[in-house]
Design a protein around this motif. Sequence first.
Motif, PDB file in Angstrom:
ATOM      1  N   TYR A 116       0.892  -1.214  -0.093  1.00  0.00           N
ATOM      2  CA  TYR A 116      -0.008  -0.061   0.047  1.00  0.00           C
ATOM      3  C   TYR A 116       0.847   1.461   0.050  1.00  0.00           C
ATOM      4  O   TYR A 116       0.506   2.128  -0.629  1.00  0.00           O
ATOM      5  CB  TYR A 116      -0.917  -0.179   1.293  1.00  0.00           C
ATOM      6  CG  TYR A 116      -1.491   0.911   1.757  1.00  0.00           C
ATOM      7  CD1 TYR A 116      -2.633   1.509   1.386  1.00  0.00           C
ATOM      8  CD2 TYR A 116      -0.892   1.784   2.961  1.00  0.00           C
ATOM      9  CE1 TYR A 116      -3.392   2.508   2.094  1.00  0.00           C
ATOM     10  CE2 TYR A 116      -1.354   2.802   3.404  1.00  0.00           C
ATOM     11  CZ  TYR A 116      -2.494   3.073   3.085  1.00  0.00           C
ATOM     12  OH  TYR A 116      -3.299   4.200   3.648  1.00  0.00           O
ATOM     13  N   TYR A 117       1.905   1.103   0.705  1.00  0.00           N
ATOM     14  CA  TYR A 117       2.806   2.373   0.677  1.00  0.00           C
ATOM     15  C   TYR A 117       3.541   2.364  -0.840  1.00  0.00           C
ATOM     16  O   TYR A 117       3.566   3.487  -1.190  1.00  0.00           O
ATOM     17  CB  TYR A 117       4.185   2.176   1.688  1.00  0.00           C
ATOM     18  CG  TYR A 117       3.594   2.368   3.035  1.00  0.00           C
ATOM     19  CD1 TYR A 117       3.361   4.090   3.363  1.00  0.00           C
ATOM     20  CD2 TYR A 117       3.185   1.761   4.072  1.00  0.00           C
ATOM     21  CE1 TYR A 117       2.682   4.455   4.574  1.00  0.00           C
ATOM     22  CE2 TYR A 117       2.932   2.127   5.253  1.00  0.00           C
ATOM     23  CZ  TYR A 117       2.646   3.629   5.673  1.00  0.00           C
ATOM     24  OH  TYR A 117       2.179   3.816   6.788  1.00  0.00           O
TER      25      TYR A 117
ATOM     26  N   ASN B  50       1.481   4.338  -3.162  1.00  0.00           N
ATOM     27  CA  ASN B  50       1.448   5.690  -3.034  1.00  0.00           C
ATOM     28  C   ASN B  50       2.586   6.157  -3.622  1.00  0.00           C
ATOM     29  O   ASN B  50       2.713   7.251  -4.215  1.00  0.00           O
ATOM     30  CB  ASN B  50       1.186   6.031  -1.501  1.00  0.00           C
ATOM     31  CG  ASN B  50      -0.388   6.120  -1.337  1.00  0.00           C
ATOM     32  OD1 ASN B  50      -1.048   6.978  -1.924  1.00  0.00           O
ATOM     33  ND2 ASN B  50      -0.703   5.614   0.021  1.00  0.00           N
TER      34      ASN B  50
ATOM     35  N   ARG C 269       2.774   6.112  -7.075  1.00  0.00           N
ATOM     36  CA  ARG C 269       1.614   7.122  -7.730  1.00  0.00           C
ATOM     37  C   ARG C 269       2.238   8.447  -7.698  1.00  0.00           C
ATOM     38  O   ARG C 269       1.937   9.351  -8.715  1.00  0.00           O
ATOM     39  CB  ARG C 269       0.510   7.061  -7.007  1.00  0.00           C
ATOM     40  CG  ARG C 269      -0.769   7.715  -7.375  1.00  0.00           C
ATOM     41  CD  ARG C 269      -1.863   7.666  -6.108  1.00  0.00           C
ATOM     42  NE  ARG C 269      -2.707   6.314  -6.420  1.00  0.00           N
ATOM     43  CZ  ARG C 269      -3.454   5.917  -5.273  1.00  0.00           C
ATOM     44  NH1 ARG C 269      -3.585   6.691  -4.046  1.00  0.00           N
ATOM     45  NH2 ARG C 269      -4.270   4.803  -5.561  1.00  0.00           N
TER      46      ARG C 269
ATOM     47  N   PHE D  12      -3.477  13.154  -6.597  1.00  0.00           N
ATOM     48  CA  PHE D  12      -2.481  12.201  -5.618  1.00  0.00           C
ATOM     49  C   PHE D  12      -3.301  12.708  -3.998  1.00  0.00           C
ATOM     50  O   PHE D  12      -3.597  11.700  -3.395  1.00  0.00           O
ATOM     51  CB  PHE D  12      -1.057  12.815  -5.220  1.00  0.00           C
ATOM     52  CG  PHE D  12      -0.083  12.032  -4.412  1.00  0.00           C
ATOM     53  CD1 PHE D  12       0.085  10.747  -4.286  1.00  0.00           C
ATOM     54  CD2 PHE D  12       0.050  12.916  -3.333  1.00  0.00           C
ATOM     55  CE1 PHE D  12       0.932  10.197  -3.487  1.00  0.00           C
ATOM     56  CE2 PHE D  12       0.667  12.129  -2.058  1.00  0.00           C
ATOM     57  CZ  PHE D  12       1.137  10.893  -2.394  1.00  0.00           C
TER      58      PHE D  12
ATOM     59  N   TRP E 259      -6.789  10.913  -3.936  1.00  0.00           N
ATOM     60  CA  TRP E 259      -6.717   9.679  -3.714  1.00  0.00           C
ATOM     61  C   TRP E 259      -6.109   9.232  -2.397  1.00  0.00           C
ATOM     62  O   TRP E 259      -6.402   8.168  -1.876  1.00  0.00           O
ATOM     63  CB  TRP E 259      -5.906   8.784  -4.817  1.00  0.00           C
ATOM     64  CG  TRP E 259      -6.782   8.591  -6.018  1.00  0.00           C
ATOM     65  CD1 TRP E 259      -7.985   8.435  -6.346  1.00  0.00           C
ATOM     66  CD2 TRP E 259      -6.006   8.370  -7.329  1.00  0.00           C
ATOM     67  NE1 TRP E 259      -8.347   8.206  -7.522  1.00  0.00           N
ATOM     68  CE2 TRP E 259      -7.236   8.194  -8.369  1.00  0.00           C
ATOM     69  CE3 TRP E 259      -4.932   8.428  -7.960  1.00  0.00           C
ATOM     70  CZ2 TRP E 259      -7.305   7.981  -9.553  1.00  0.00           C
ATOM     71  CZ3 TRP E 259      -4.777   8.332  -9.124  1.00  0.00           C
ATOM     72  CH2 TRP E 259      -5.878   8.071 -10.270  1.00  0.00           C
ATOM     73  N   TYR E 260      -5.404   9.979  -1.576  1.00  0.00           N
ATOM     74  CA  TYR E 260      -4.611   9.456  -0.720  1.00  0.00           C
ATOM     75  C   TYR E 260      -5.518   9.138   0.441  1.00  0.00           C
ATOM     76  O   TYR E 260      -6.554   9.855   0.921  1.00  0.00           O
ATOM     77  CB  TYR E 260      -3.854  10.752  -0.286  1.00  0.00           C
ATOM     78  CG  TYR E 260      -2.846  10.255   0.979  1.00  0.00           C
ATOM     79  CD1 TYR E 260      -1.398  10.090   0.404  1.00  0.00           C
ATOM     80  CD2 TYR E 260      -2.844  10.789   2.342  1.00  0.00           C
ATOM     81  CE1 TYR E 260      -0.486   9.649   1.406  1.00  0.00           C
ATOM     82  CE2 TYR E 260      -1.751  10.296   3.098  1.00  0.00           C
ATOM     83  CZ  TYR E 260      -0.877   9.640   2.810  1.00  0.00           C
ATOM     84  OH  TYR E 260       0.032   9.287   3.732  1.00  0.00           O
TER      85      TYR E 260
ATOM     86  N   GLU F 134      -5.068   8.207   7.260  1.00  0.00           N
ATOM     87  CA  GLU F 134      -3.709   8.290   7.520  1.00  0.00           C
ATOM     88  C   GLU F 134      -3.366   9.478   8.297  1.00  0.00           C
ATOM     89  O   GLU F 134      -4.543  10.495   8.681  1.00  0.00           O
ATOM     90  CB  GLU F 134      -2.983   8.510   6.248  1.00  0.00           C
ATOM     91  CG  GLU F 134      -2.919   7.249   5.437  1.00  0.00           C
ATOM     92  CD  GLU F 134      -1.549   6.411   6.358  1.00  0.00           C
ATOM     93  OE1 GLU F 134      -0.730   7.036   6.849  1.00  0.00           O
ATOM     94  OE2 GLU F 134      -1.943   5.271   6.337  1.00  0.00           O
TER      95      GLU F 134
ATOM     96  N   GLU G  89      -8.790  -0.469  -3.178  1.00  0.00           N
ATOM     97  CA  GLU G  89      -8.309  -0.261  -1.805  1.00  0.00           C
ATOM     98  C   GLU G  89      -9.453  -0.618  -0.761  1.00  0.00           C
ATOM     99  O   GLU G  89     -10.824  -0.057  -0.973  1.00  0.00           O
ATOM    100  CB  GLU G  89      -7.886   1.184  -1.928  1.00  0.00           C
ATOM    101  CG  GLU G  89      -6.526   1.344  -2.407  1.00  0.00           C
ATOM    102  CD  GLU G  89      -6.122   2.829  -2.462  1.00  0.00           C
ATOM    103  OE1 GLU G  89      -6.529   3.568  -1.579  1.00  0.00           O
ATOM    104  OE2 GLU G  89      -5.792   3.348  -3.285  1.00  0.00           O
TER     105      GLU G  89
END
Lengths: 274, 169
Positions: free
Chosen positions: B5-6, B9, B12, B41, B44-45, B49, B169
């Motif tokens: 998953y990291y 990102n 991306r 970006f 979608w982030y 988090e 996701e």
Amino acid sequence: MQQIINFIIRYKNFLLYVFLMMVSLGFTIQSHSYHQSRFFNSSNWLTGNILDTSNDVSSYFGLDKENEKLMQENEYLRKLLFNKEERIDSTALDSVFLTYTISTGKVIKNSFADPRNYITIDKGRNDSVEPDMGVITSKGILGIIENTSNNFATVQSILNEKSNINAKIKNTDHFGSLVWDMKRFNVVQLVDIPRLVPLTIGDTIVTGGMSSIFPENIPIGTIRKFDLNTSKSFYNIDVALFNDMTNIKNVYIIKNNYRKEILELEKQTETNGQ
Amino acid sequence: MVSNYYFLNVIRFILLVLVQVLVFNKLNFFGFINPMVYILFLYWYPIKENRAAFIGLAFLLGVAIDFFSDTMAIHAASTITIAYMRPAIMRFVFGVNFEFQSFKLSNTTRVQQITYLALLIIVHHFVFFTLEIFSLDNFLLILKKVLATGAATLILCLLFGSLFSVRKE
């Protein structure tokens, strides 16, 4: 103390935001008042190389047109050379005797849609390109070198609100400053021409002799429209550029070998005058 | 799964920066429209988090774009603004729903997604062009640029969004 720490922990996102905003605004405003930022420019190693690679690929698509342009320019220069009366021998081109030396470069990044446009070229300190050298194309003036890295340099385009270049009307000595009003990428403005100067639409504008960066008489554009400014004593002139600023590939970098001497002399005069 | 998953990102981030500086910065549609698709970006982030990390990443993204486009730190200033304002915008668009654990962007309606994206874009562009032009005399010019570029950005972001759907996701 406890409360201060609590406060910081509670508002840490906001404080982080304010801090980063300060940093960004700091960089932005600093370069508004003086120069393009030393750090935030595309002439550094990483961005330079990425843009260069991208340019290597995309430049193939324009090779035909570029060749055509260079041929046309060669034709023009040959014409000048063959019709010159005294012969030029190679000793006259020895760089020791020349006021201006010329080198070539290629544009790897061009922009013309922002209020402050910068162009990146593929020559840098290793090719002895330094800040404050002039950059032109075969058709006319383009800008002034602002930052350099080892292999790249950024050029402050004439389409930049900070740009201010000495220009005059061809075959006269009436000079003014060339600035840009941020509106159209094919039109720049010539200001500070006194109202007693006779003007006609279509007159050619060239660089003036007052600058220690550009040689005199490099073409810039033609007068498209003129009117008096608010104080009614100077003209505001719209100049249509010869250069198509959206389509630039090969450029010439001009170095004035006496620039240092001129600047020193001017500085000396200024300090003496006070 | 977590590293995956990291990784997603990071990829991306890099791809969006490259696409932005190598393609969209050169578009100059009608002479001045350069859509800013890298906003995707931030769109979608992941929502759950750490906020501080998100603002930090937004700053990095903005600075990366700034380096390539010689715009001082204007992109950075606009990206951190929308990163900071994103929770407020989301609360406005999705109501209190978005604070629940089960909230997913793909579960919301199309209209909500578009409103959310459009708000991000408008705030971003407004900060960006205000700082770029930096004078209130040219307020109309700022508005014109915000609207024209904003519309182009929105259309392209929606196209990109449907191309690379985030349903997984």
